[in-house]
Design an enzyme around this catalytic site. Structure first.
Site, PDB file in Angstrom:
ATOM      1  CB  ALA A  67      -0.927  -0.009   1.220  1.00 22.56           C
ATOM      2  CD  GLU A  97       3.583  -0.530  -8.830  1.00 22.51           C
ATOM      3  OE1 GLU A  97       4.306  -0.660  -9.825  1.00 22.51           O
ATOM      4  OE2 GLU A  97       2.344  -0.568  -8.860  1.00 22.51           O
ATOM      5  CG  ASP A 147      18.536  31.151 -37.153  1.00 18.18           C
ATOM      6  OD1 ASP A 147      19.184  32.066 -36.628  1.00 18.18           O
ATOM      7  OD2 ASP A 147      18.871  29.953 -37.114  1.00 18.18           O
ATOM      8  CG  ASP A 152      20.914  26.823 -40.438  1.00 12.43           C
ATOM      9  OD1 ASP A 152      21.941  27.398 -40.018  1.00 12.43           O
ATOM     10  OD2 ASP A 152      20.182  27.300 -41.320  1.00 12.43           O
ATOM     11  CG  ASP A 157      23.999  28.356 -36.101  1.00  9.12           C
ATOM     12  OD1 ASP A 157      24.447  29.477 -35.832  1.00  9.12           O
ATOM     13  OD2 ASP A 157      23.313  28.116 -37.104  1.00  9.12           O
ATOM     14  CG  ASP A 213      -0.269  -0.573 -12.267  1.00  5.57           C
ATOM     15  OD1 ASP A 213       0.025   0.322 -11.446  1.00  5.57           O
ATOM     16  OD2 ASP A 213       0.179  -1.734 -12.196  1.00  5.57           O
TER      17      ASP A 213
END
Length: 864
Positions: free
Chosen positions: A275, A279, A321, A594, A598, A693
């Site tokens: 309990a 997890e 850019d 690019d 850079d 879950d």
């Protein structure tokens, strides 16, 4: 001489032939050690603490002589294992898709056209084009190259780039001291020049494949959230273990100190540990972040580093850019200026190019590549092809003898061309108007007039280039620098690059979300201002230029950047200073780029964003995100998704905290009262886990974005996932559920119901309260009724499944006995439904009150 960058002279395959060859030879890839199959996932599940606790419970039941309970727990073990495997396989498929997207790329010739493909699609004898910044995708022999060098440190450990020559020049290697090599190797990096190579080995047959150094594409580093969660889980595990020991001892001593009491005490202790063990936390983070990266990729944004997903929601400044990101990067010639005359290409009357502009266009083309990739060079060649009737103006049969590249010191480049007979030389230069004017050494009056004209064209939103003609020199006597030539200025070229239609709306969305946009460009300030006004950029009159930036110290730059949203005439090397200045001012910075230069700025930014279409491999590897379509609006969509992902993680975590409070309380409280039976047994906890879950990993992961996702300020990066206020509110939710379901049990016992009947009432109310917690935590400011308007298919599957299985265990005699229940009537079920719903009623009322006070309607400090 063959020009290596004229694709019409490079033998390329058809798409059909390429597909056939690929099918014969297989993919160009190395085996990945990180891909897990179902068996590997199952073995990991077996090592989980919850699995081990379930097995321990089964063993205890066997010792107690209750094999039915043991077999039922074993059945639940396989169900939970199945759910986990399905979830993990879903995550693995998402990661596999991301690995495919992030694999190295290759520029090849297919059906006579340049085409960018994934490197894994290469095979032997493919022709690939290599340029500066490319990661070599396979072992290959160079057939043609110009000034090409490669960093081979990945293979050799040597950091000095190795100069390369084409195979046709390989005889030079025999000369004493010759270190040049005609081969390039998979995984190495082109640091300079260009070339065309023929693939000779792929996959495991490459040098890197032989030595087993697989390049990492999607890095598995732990995020801050995962580290924080790991610490919490370890702490809770210690708490759970301590409580387990305490419960065993306390139960055994207070229940007669018999063998049976100690066995039952062990069962109660295991139930308490189950309990209190959260997890679900690690699974939530792993699945949410992996599937979040996959969802972001559906918006044409590749996540290369998972921690970036956390940071997206906290970004405060977006440095972007201009060309190709804010604009379409589809250049067209709009205006030409030569000898004081103007040619307006947009004028309907301009059906042909006047003779006086032919020389300007001719040398603009000569200063470009023969088969250009750059949009500006494409526009020049397109204009020349359309208007220069005399083919000699295009000089198709001339060969490139030398190239003087662009540099931060001189924003201009020059090409030296040689005639077919080798007797004639032509020199052409193009670049920033001020740089080309400087090369021509013009007198001050003419210089100022030309620069004023260039500034006027820039004010119209045009990108402006200067073009010059160099005077011939004798072959073999080329100077070291461009300045050593004698140039004649030919004129100015104005190119239009329309903005992307989606950009103005995306810019406004950034402002609504509290994200400041800074435009960075190498263009004139006037060009940048014009584009800034078109896209709705704020404070366009405040501009910092590259030369000004160089003259400032770090403190001055930091102060200037607090107000300036346009930085013009910038070279890539200056981006790093811009990033550091913004970070020093406390901003969370996203930076686009690019090119090779850079990369330092992309690495330094909190969120580095590389261009996938036109970006180099170096930029992609330095960045955390890659825009697959180079579109600014994709960045904004990624930011929205980043906020949504973090919100949903907080919702799931809050729900986990809340539901574990009543489970832990009902497991622990009876131990302290010698005359109380055990209320919640391991089998009940396992049943609840079958709801918890999938709720954590399916329902909350699939939740859409809140309506205020992009209208609230960025998240404080220091905000903890397990903040005191949000955890306190979750614990309060859990405490209210615990109080009500415990009251149901006690009232039932007080009214004379049997132990099993009271337990059934309590458990039914707890399951209803569990489902109510799921519904109310879908949003912390919208009511449950409002969230029903948002579709979530997983929600109804989980709720439907929970209701069906609850009905079975309450009505089927065999299951009643296994769960230690007694039959319930219709009135009992109605009371359970009301009790479970009442447990979260206060939170729904709080939402309405907060919503009435503030339209944003969320508890500010504890928002998800």
């Amino acid at each position: 001489m063959l020009n290596p960058f004229d694709i019409h002279q490079i033998p390329g395959l058809t798409q059909t032939e390429a597909a056939r060859r690929l099918a014969e030879e297989g993919f160009n890839e190395l085996p990945s050690s990180r891909r897990r199959n179902s068996l590997a996932i199952a073995l990991e599940v077996i090592r989980e603490p919850m699995f081990l606790l379930l097995v321990a419970c089964g063993v205890v039941y066997l010792f107690l002589g209750e094999p039915k309970e043991a077999l039922m727990l074993l059945g639940f073990v396989f169900v939970i294992m199945g759910i986990t495997i399905v979830q993990e396989r879903r995550t693995e498929r998402a990661l596999d898709a991301l690995r495919d997207l992030s694999s190295p790329r290759a520029l090849v010739i297919r059906d006579g056209q340049q085409q960018r493909i994934a490197g894994r699609l290469l095979f032997r004898r493919s022709r690939i084009i290599l340029t500066e910044g490319d990661r070599v995708p396979a072992d290959a022999i160079l057939r043609h190259c110009v000034n090409l060098s490669a960093d081979e440190s990945l293979l050799t450990g040597e950091s000095v780039p190795v100069r390369k020559v084409a195979a046709a020049e390989a005889q030079e290697l025999a000369k004493p001291g010759g270190d040049d090599l005609p081969a390039v190797f998979s995984g190495t990096l082109v640091t300079q020049g260009q070339g065309v190579a023929e693939v000779m080995a792929t996959g495991l047959r490459t040098e890197i494949g032989k030595i087993g150094k697989a390049l990492q594409t999607l890095e598995p580093e732990q995020t801050l959230l995962q580290k924080e969660t790991g610490r919490l889980v370890r702490t809770m595990a210690l708490v759970g273990l301590s409580l387990c020991v305490m419960v065993v001892v306390l139960y055994g001593l207070t229940r007669g100190n018999t063998a049976l009491s100690w066995k039952q005490g062990l069962l109660a202790g295991i139930a308490t540990a189950m309990a209190t063990l959260p997890e679900e936390f690690p699974a939530v983070l792993t699945i949410f972040l992996a599937l979040g990266a996959w969802r972001i990729s559906q918006k044409r944004v590749l996540t290369r580093r998972v921690p970036v997903i956390e940071t997206l929601g906290a970004a405060t400044v977006l440095c972007v850019d201009k060309t190709g990101t804010l604009t379409q990067n589809r250049m067209s010639i709009s205006k030409l200026v030569a000898d004081g005359k103007v040619f307006d290409a947009n004028d309907p009357r301009s059906t042909s190019l006047p003779e006086e502009f032919h020389r300007l266009v001719e040398f603009g083309i000569l200063a470009s590549k023969k088969d250009p990739f750059d949009p500006m060079e494409k526009a020049l060649r397109e204009l020349g092809t359309r208007h220069l009737a005399r083919t000699e103006h295009l000089h198709e049969n001339w060969s490139l003898a030398h190239e003087y590249p662009l540099s931060p010191e001189l924003l201009a480049l020059s090409h030296v061309w040689k005639s077919p007979d080798g007797r004639a030389i032509m020199i052409a230069s193009k670049g920033a108007p001020e740089a080309v004017v400087d090369l021509c050494h013009l007198e001050e009056a003419r210089r100022q007039k030309l620069l004023q004209r260039a500034n006027e064209m820039a004010g119209e939103g045009l990108r402006v280039l200067g073009v010059a003609r160099g005077h011939p020199v004798a072959p073999g006597t080329l100077p070291q620098t461009q300045h050593d030539f004698e140039f004649t200025f030919l004129g100015l070229v104005g190119l239009a690059d329309p903005i992307r239609p989606s950009v103005p709306g995306a810019i406004q969305e950034c402002y609504s979300a509290g994200i400041r946009v800074v435009m960075i460009t190498g263009d004139y300030p006037a060009t940048a201002q014009s584009i800034g006004r078109q896209i709705g950029l704020r404070s366009v009159d405040e501009i910092v230029t590259g030369p000004e930036l160089d003259r400032m110290d770090d403190e001055q730059l930091r102060q200037r950047l607090t107000a300036a949203n346009i930085i013009a005439r910038v070279v890539p090397e200056q981006k790093l200073r811009i990033v550091n200045a913004l970070k020093a001012a406390g901003a969370i910075v996203a930076m686009t780029g690019d090119g090779v230069n850079d990369a330092p700025a992309l690495k330094a930014a909190h969120i580095g964003i590389a261009m996938g279409g036109r970006g180099t491999d170096v930029a992609r590897e330095a960045a955390g995100l890659v825009l697959l379509d180079d579109d600014f609006s994709s960045i904004v969509q990624a930011a929205r998704l980043g906020r949504r992902i973090f919100d949903n993680i907080k919702k799931a975590i809050s729900y986990i905290f809340a539901i574990h409070v009543p489970i832990a309380g009902l497991s622990l409280i009876p131990v302290f009262f010698a005359d109380w039976p055990l209320i919640l047994l391991p089998v009940h906890i396992v049943f609840l886990e079958l709801i918890i879950d999938p709720s954590c990993t399916l329902i909350f992961e699939a939740e859409g974005a809140e309506p205020n996702t992009m209208t609230r300020p960025p998240r404080d990066p220091r905000e903890r996932l397990f903040g005191l206020r949000s955890v306190s509110l979750s614990l309060l939710q859990g405490a209210s559920v615990l109080g009500i379901v415990l009251a149901v049990f006690l009232v039932a016992r007080y009214l004379g119901h049997s132990e099993n009947n009271a337990r059934a009432l309590m458990f039914a109310a707890l399951v209803v309260a569990n489902l109510a917690l799921i519904l109310t935590n879908r949003s912390w400011f919208r009511t449950i009724a409002a969230t029903f308007r948002e579709p979530n298919a997983a929600l109804w599957w989980v709720i439907g499944g929970a209701v069906v299985f609850l009905g079975l265990v309450l009505s089927v005699p065999v299951l009643q006995n296994l769960f230690h229940f007694a039959p319930l009537n219709g009135l009992d079920l109605a009371l359970c439904l009301l009790a479970g719903a009442a447990s979260i009623l206060w939170f729904e009322i709080l939402k309405l009150v907060r919503g009435a006070r503030a339209p944003q309607g969320i508890i500010k400090a504890a928002r998800p």
